[in-house]
Design an enzyme around this catalytic site. Structure first.
Site: not given
Length: 328
Positions: A12-13, A15, A100, A107, A114, A132, A189
Protein backbone atom coordinates in the site's frame (compact mmCIF):
# COMPACT_ATOMS: atom_id res chain seq x y z
CA UNK A 1 -25.86 5.94 2.53
CA UNK A 2 -24.74 2.48 1.39
CA UNK A 3 -22.89 0.19 3.80
CA UNK A 4 -19.11 0.55 3.39
CA UNK A 5 -17.21 -1.89 1.17
CA UNK A 6 -13.96 -3.25 2.59
CA UNK A 7 -11.05 -2.95 0.15
CA UNK A 8 -7.63 -4.47 0.89
CA UNK A 9 -4.53 -3.15 -0.86
CA UNK A 10 -1.15 -4.85 -0.44
CA UNK A 11 2.08 -2.98 -1.05
CA UNK A 12 0.00 0.00 0.00
CA UNK A 13 2.89 2.43 0.56
CA UNK A 14 4.61 1.61 -2.73
CA UNK A 15 4.53 3.65 -5.93
CA UNK A 16 1.41 1.99 -7.36
CA UNK A 17 -0.31 1.98 -3.97
CA UNK A 18 0.32 5.71 -3.63
CA UNK A 19 -1.18 6.33 -7.08
CA UNK A 20 -4.16 4.10 -6.28
CA UNK A 21 -5.41 4.77 -2.77
CA UNK A 22 -6.52 8.38 -3.18
CA UNK A 23 -8.56 7.49 -6.25
CA UNK A 24 -10.25 4.57 -4.48
CA UNK A 25 -11.04 6.81 -1.49
CA UNK A 26 -12.54 9.47 -3.78
CA UNK A 27 -15.02 6.97 -5.26
CA UNK A 28 -13.45 6.46 -8.68
CA UNK A 29 -13.32 2.68 -8.39
CA UNK A 30 -16.60 1.66 -6.77
CA UNK A 31 -18.80 4.69 -7.39
CA UNK A 32 -19.37 8.16 -6.02
CA UNK A 33 -22.07 6.89 -3.63
CA UNK A 34 -20.11 3.95 -2.18
CA UNK A 35 -18.24 4.40 1.12
CA UNK A 36 -15.06 2.34 1.52
CA UNK A 37 -12.93 1.05 4.37
CA UNK A 38 -9.29 0.68 3.30
CA UNK A 39 -7.38 -2.25 4.82
CA UNK A 40 -3.74 -1.67 3.98
CA UNK A 41 -0.94 -4.24 4.11
CA UNK A 42 2.77 -3.45 4.04
CA UNK A 43 5.98 -5.28 4.90
CA UNK A 44 6.78 -5.54 8.60
CA UNK A 45 10.07 -3.63 8.43
CA UNK A 46 10.21 -0.25 10.14
CA UNK A 47 10.71 1.76 6.95
CA UNK A 48 7.68 0.24 5.18
CA UNK A 49 5.43 0.65 8.22
CA UNK A 50 6.52 4.29 8.66
CA UNK A 51 5.81 4.97 4.97
CA UNK A 52 2.38 3.34 5.35
CA UNK A 53 1.64 5.55 8.35
CA UNK A 54 2.55 8.61 6.27
CA UNK A 55 0.23 7.56 3.44
CA UNK A 56 -2.61 7.01 5.93
CA UNK A 57 -2.00 10.49 7.39
CA UNK A 58 -2.29 11.96 3.89
CA UNK A 59 -5.50 10.01 3.25
CA UNK A 60 -6.90 11.46 6.50
CA UNK A 61 -5.86 14.94 5.37
CA UNK A 62 -7.89 14.63 2.17
CA UNK A 63 -11.09 14.38 4.27
CA UNK A 64 -12.72 12.13 1.66
CA UNK A 65 -16.45 11.86 2.47
CA UNK A 66 -16.46 8.26 1.20
CA UNK A 67 -13.52 7.06 3.32
CA UNK A 68 -15.32 5.35 6.20
CA UNK A 69 -12.25 3.92 7.92
CA UNK A 70 -8.71 2.59 7.56
CA UNK A 71 -6.61 -0.24 8.92
CA UNK A 72 -2.81 -0.38 8.48
CA UNK A 73 -1.05 -3.66 9.24
CA UNK A 74 1.75 -6.10 8.42
CA UNK A 75 -0.56 -9.11 9.00
CA UNK A 76 -2.42 -10.47 5.95
CA UNK A 77 -5.19 -11.95 8.10
CA UNK A 78 -5.90 -8.51 9.59
CA UNK A 79 -5.77 -6.82 6.17
CA UNK A 80 -8.04 -9.40 4.50
CA UNK A 81 -10.61 -9.76 7.31
CA UNK A 82 -14.15 -9.61 5.83
CA UNK A 83 -12.99 -7.85 2.66
CA UNK A 84 -15.10 -7.47 -0.48
CA UNK A 85 -12.25 -6.51 -2.84
CA UNK A 86 -8.50 -7.25 -2.73
CA UNK A 87 -5.89 -5.51 -4.86
CA UNK A 88 -2.71 -7.53 -4.50
CA UNK A 89 -0.15 -4.96 -5.62
CA UNK A 90 2.82 -5.87 -3.46
CA UNK A 91 5.27 -8.33 -5.01
CA UNK A 92 8.99 -8.97 -4.92
CA UNK A 93 10.63 -6.94 -7.70
CA UNK A 94 13.38 -8.48 -9.76
CA UNK A 95 16.75 -7.56 -8.28
CA UNK A 96 20.08 -7.26 -10.12
CA UNK A 97 21.36 -10.63 -11.33
CA UNK A 98 18.14 -12.36 -10.29
CA UNK A 99 16.97 -15.15 -12.56
CA UNK A 100 13.31 -15.12 -13.61
CA UNK A 101 12.80 -18.51 -11.94
CA UNK A 102 14.14 -17.13 -8.64
CA UNK A 103 11.70 -14.25 -8.91
CA UNK A 104 8.86 -16.72 -9.51
CA UNK A 105 9.78 -18.70 -6.41
CA UNK A 106 10.14 -15.61 -4.20
CA UNK A 107 6.70 -14.40 -5.27
CA UNK A 108 5.21 -17.88 -4.97
CA UNK A 109 5.93 -17.74 -1.22
CA UNK A 110 4.17 -14.38 -0.90
CA UNK A 111 1.09 -15.37 -2.90
CA UNK A 112 0.76 -18.81 -1.29
CA UNK A 113 0.53 -17.08 2.09
CA UNK A 114 -1.85 -14.39 0.83
CA UNK A 115 -4.09 -16.96 -0.88
CA UNK A 116 -4.28 -18.93 2.37
CA UNK A 117 -5.13 -15.76 4.34
CA UNK A 118 -7.87 -14.84 1.85
CA UNK A 119 -9.22 -18.38 2.11
CA UNK A 120 -9.37 -18.08 5.89
CA UNK A 121 -10.79 -14.60 6.54
CA UNK A 122 -12.08 -12.84 3.37
CA UNK A 123 -15.74 -12.76 2.34
CA UNK A 124 -16.67 -15.78 0.24
CA UNK A 125 -17.49 -13.59 -2.76
CA UNK A 126 -14.31 -11.48 -2.49
CA UNK A 127 -13.07 -10.09 -5.81
CA UNK A 128 -9.29 -10.45 -6.09
CA UNK A 129 -7.16 -8.56 -8.61
CA UNK A 130 -3.46 -9.42 -8.76
CA UNK A 131 -1.34 -6.51 -10.00
CA UNK A 132 2.07 -7.61 -8.67
CA UNK A 133 4.19 -9.37 -11.29
CA UNK A 134 4.33 -12.00 -12.64
CA UNK A 135 0.61 -11.23 -12.29
CA UNK A 136 -0.95 -14.24 -14.04
CA UNK A 137 1.14 -16.81 -12.21
CA UNK A 138 0.84 -14.96 -8.88
CA UNK A 139 -2.96 -15.00 -9.32
CA UNK A 140 -2.82 -18.72 -10.13
CA UNK A 141 -0.80 -19.39 -6.95
CA UNK A 142 -3.21 -17.36 -4.79
CA UNK A 143 -6.20 -19.14 -6.37
CA UNK A 144 -4.67 -22.59 -5.79
CA UNK A 145 -3.90 -21.62 -2.18
CA UNK A 146 -7.55 -20.71 -1.51
CA UNK A 147 -9.45 -23.98 -2.11
CA UNK A 148 -12.63 -22.78 -0.38
CA UNK A 149 -13.05 -19.75 -2.66
CA UNK A 150 -14.49 -19.87 -6.18
CA UNK A 151 -11.62 -19.79 -8.73
CA UNK A 152 -13.61 -17.12 -10.61
CA UNK A 153 -12.90 -14.77 -7.67
CA UNK A 154 -9.25 -14.53 -8.81
CA UNK A 155 -8.14 -12.33 -11.70
CA UNK A 156 -4.88 -10.90 -13.05
CA UNK A 157 -4.43 -7.44 -14.49
CA UNK A 158 -4.10 -7.21 -18.26
CA UNK A 159 -5.97 -3.91 -18.37
CA UNK A 160 -2.71 -1.95 -18.55
CA UNK A 161 -1.77 -3.82 -21.74
CA UNK A 162 -5.33 -3.28 -23.00
CA UNK A 163 -5.19 0.46 -22.31
CA UNK A 164 -1.71 0.73 -23.85
CA UNK A 165 -2.99 -0.99 -27.00
CA UNK A 166 -6.05 1.30 -27.14
CA UNK A 167 -3.85 4.37 -27.02
CA UNK A 168 -1.50 3.09 -29.75
CA UNK A 169 -4.50 2.43 -32.02
CA UNK A 170 -5.90 5.88 -31.24
CA UNK A 171 -2.57 7.50 -32.19
CA UNK A 172 -2.31 5.46 -35.40
CA UNK A 173 -5.88 6.27 -36.47
CA UNK A 174 -5.90 9.89 -35.26
CA UNK A 175 -9.24 9.10 -33.59
CA UNK A 176 -10.35 9.49 -29.96
CA UNK A 177 -9.55 6.52 -27.74
CA UNK A 178 -13.10 6.52 -26.34
CA UNK A 179 -14.59 5.43 -29.66
CA UNK A 180 -12.54 2.21 -29.89
CA UNK A 181 -14.26 -1.04 -28.95
CA UNK A 182 -13.72 -4.81 -29.22
CA UNK A 183 -9.98 -4.83 -28.69
CA UNK A 184 -8.59 -8.04 -27.18
CA UNK A 185 -5.31 -8.75 -25.38
CA UNK A 186 -4.60 -12.47 -25.15
CA UNK A 187 -2.34 -14.25 -22.70
CA UNK A 188 0.24 -13.37 -20.10
CA UNK A 189 0.91 -9.90 -18.67
CA UNK A 190 4.42 -9.94 -20.12
CA UNK A 191 6.05 -8.95 -23.41
CA UNK A 192 4.58 -12.14 -24.95
CA UNK A 193 0.98 -10.94 -24.62
CA UNK A 194 -0.86 -10.52 -27.92
CA UNK A 195 -2.87 -7.34 -28.56
CA UNK A 196 -5.40 -8.20 -31.27
CA UNK A 197 -7.44 -5.58 -33.14
CA UNK A 198 -8.97 -7.92 -35.74
CA UNK A 199 -12.45 -7.42 -34.25
CA UNK A 200 -11.93 -3.84 -33.08
CA UNK A 201 -13.94 -0.88 -34.29
CA UNK A 202 -13.51 2.88 -34.09
CA UNK A 203 -16.88 4.64 -34.01
CA UNK A 204 -18.35 1.45 -35.44
CA UNK A 205 -15.94 1.13 -38.41
CA UNK A 206 -13.46 -1.77 -38.65
CA UNK A 207 -9.97 -0.81 -37.46
CA UNK A 208 -8.44 -3.74 -39.34
CA UNK A 209 -9.83 -2.34 -42.60
CA UNK A 210 -8.74 1.21 -41.73
CA UNK A 211 -5.14 0.25 -40.91
CA UNK A 212 -4.78 -2.76 -43.24
CA UNK A 213 -1.03 -3.00 -42.62
CA UNK A 214 0.19 -6.33 -41.29
CA UNK A 215 3.78 -5.10 -41.30
CA UNK A 216 2.84 -2.29 -38.87
CA UNK A 217 0.87 -4.76 -36.75
CA UNK A 218 3.70 -7.31 -36.41
CA UNK A 219 6.66 -4.92 -36.55
CA UNK A 220 5.45 -1.88 -34.62
CA UNK A 221 2.11 -2.29 -32.81
CA UNK A 222 2.63 -5.64 -31.06
CA UNK A 223 6.23 -4.94 -29.91
CA UNK A 224 5.40 -1.36 -28.84
CA UNK A 225 2.61 -2.57 -26.55
CA UNK A 226 4.67 -5.54 -25.34
CA UNK A 227 7.75 -3.48 -24.47
CA UNK A 228 5.98 -0.36 -23.20
CA UNK A 229 6.78 -1.09 -19.56
CA UNK A 230 10.50 -1.33 -20.32
CA UNK A 231 10.35 1.89 -22.38
CA UNK A 232 8.80 3.73 -19.41
CA UNK A 233 11.48 2.45 -17.02
CA UNK A 234 14.13 3.67 -19.45
CA UNK A 235 12.52 7.11 -19.75
CA UNK A 236 11.38 7.66 -16.16
CA UNK A 237 13.94 5.65 -14.25
CA UNK A 238 11.02 4.01 -12.46
CA UNK A 239 8.37 1.53 -13.50
CA UNK A 240 4.89 2.62 -14.58
CA UNK A 241 2.91 3.34 -11.43
CA UNK A 242 0.14 5.84 -12.21
CA UNK A 243 -0.87 4.01 -15.40
CA UNK A 244 -0.85 0.66 -13.55
CA UNK A 245 -3.00 2.12 -10.77
CA UNK A 246 -5.36 3.55 -13.37
CA UNK A 247 -5.68 0.15 -15.04
CA UNK A 248 -6.41 -1.51 -11.69
CA UNK A 249 -9.22 0.98 -11.08
CA UNK A 250 -10.62 0.36 -14.58
CA UNK A 251 -10.49 -3.43 -14.05
CA UNK A 252 -12.26 -3.44 -10.67
CA UNK A 253 -14.76 -0.74 -11.63
CA UNK A 254 -15.88 -2.68 -14.69
CA UNK A 255 -15.98 -5.98 -12.77
CA UNK A 256 -18.11 -4.51 -9.95
CA UNK A 257 -20.23 -1.95 -11.80
CA UNK A 258 -20.37 -3.55 -15.28
CA UNK A 259 -18.79 -2.80 -18.66
CA UNK A 260 -22.12 -1.86 -20.32
CA UNK A 261 -21.71 -4.54 -22.97
CA UNK A 262 -18.19 -3.43 -23.94
CA UNK A 263 -15.38 -5.96 -24.24
CA UNK A 264 -12.60 -5.59 -21.69
CA UNK A 265 -9.52 -7.75 -21.10
CA UNK A 266 -9.16 -9.61 -17.82
CA UNK A 267 -6.75 -12.37 -16.80
CA UNK A 268 -9.14 -15.10 -15.66
CA UNK A 269 -8.97 -18.88 -15.12
CA UNK A 270 -9.64 -20.58 -18.45
CA UNK A 271 -12.71 -22.77 -18.86
CA UNK A 272 -11.01 -24.51 -21.79
CA UNK A 273 -12.05 -21.89 -24.38
CA UNK A 274 -9.72 -21.15 -27.32
CA UNK A 275 -7.67 -24.26 -26.52
CA UNK A 276 -6.29 -22.76 -23.31
CA UNK A 277 -6.05 -25.51 -20.66
CA UNK A 278 -8.58 -25.23 -17.85
CA UNK A 279 -7.38 -23.27 -14.82
CA UNK A 280 -4.58 -21.35 -16.56
CA UNK A 281 -5.03 -17.64 -15.79
CA UNK A 282 -4.99 -16.09 -19.23
CA UNK A 283 -5.96 -12.76 -20.77
CA UNK A 284 -9.34 -13.11 -22.50
CA UNK A 285 -12.00 -10.74 -23.82
CA UNK A 286 -14.87 -10.55 -21.34
CA UNK A 287 -18.01 -8.55 -20.71
CA UNK A 288 -19.07 -7.80 -17.14
CA UNK A 289 -22.47 -7.39 -15.53
CA UNK A 290 -23.84 -7.64 -11.97
CA UNK A 291 -20.39 -8.33 -10.53
CA UNK A 292 -19.74 -11.28 -12.86
CA UNK A 293 -17.62 -11.61 -15.98
CA UNK A 294 -18.50 -13.65 -19.07
CA UNK A 295 -15.95 -14.79 -21.65
CA UNK A 296 -16.53 -13.64 -25.22
CA UNK A 297 -16.67 -17.01 -26.99
CA UNK A 298 -16.18 -18.42 -30.48
CA UNK A 299 -14.02 -15.68 -31.98
CA UNK A 300 -12.14 -17.01 -35.04
CA UNK A 301 -8.40 -17.45 -34.45
CA UNK A 302 -6.32 -17.21 -37.63
CA UNK A 303 -2.85 -18.75 -38.06
CA UNK A 304 -1.06 -15.46 -37.30
CA UNK A 305 -2.96 -15.07 -34.02
CA UNK A 306 -2.58 -18.73 -33.07
CA UNK A 307 1.20 -18.41 -33.25
CA UNK A 308 1.15 -15.54 -30.72
CA UNK A 309 -1.40 -17.27 -28.46
CA UNK A 310 0.72 -20.45 -28.45
CA UNK A 311 3.82 -18.45 -27.51
CA UNK A 312 2.24 -16.64 -24.56
CA UNK A 313 0.58 -19.87 -23.37
CA UNK A 314 3.94 -21.69 -23.49
CA UNK A 315 5.42 -19.00 -21.24
CA UNK A 316 2.53 -19.33 -18.76
CA UNK A 317 2.83 -23.12 -18.73
CA UNK A 318 6.56 -22.80 -18.05
CA UNK A 319 5.91 -20.38 -15.17
CA UNK A 320 3.26 -22.70 -13.78
CA UNK A 321 5.54 -25.73 -13.88
CA UNK A 322 8.25 -23.68 -12.14
CA UNK A 323 6.05 -23.24 -9.05
CA UNK A 324 3.85 -26.37 -9.18
CA UNK A 325 5.98 -28.21 -6.60
CA UNK A 326 5.06 -25.52 -4.04
CA UNK A 327 1.34 -26.06 -4.52
CA UNK A 328 1.18 -29.72 -3.54
Amino acid sequence: MKAPVRVAVTGAAGQIGYALLFRIASGEMLGKDQPVILQLLELSNEKAQAALKGVMMELEDCAFPLLAGMVGTDDAEVAFKDIDVALLVGARPRGPGMERKDLLLENAKIFTAQGAALNKVAKRDVKVLVVGNPANTNAYIAMESAPDLNPKNFTAMLRLDHNRALSQLSLKLGKPVGGIEKLVVWGNHSPTMYPDYRFATSDGASIGDAINDQEWNAGTFIPTVGKRGAAIIEARGLSSAASAANAAIDHVRDWVLGSNGKWVTMGVPSDGSYGIPEGVIFGFPVTTENGQYTLVKDLPIDDFSQKYIDKTLAELEEERSGVSHLLG
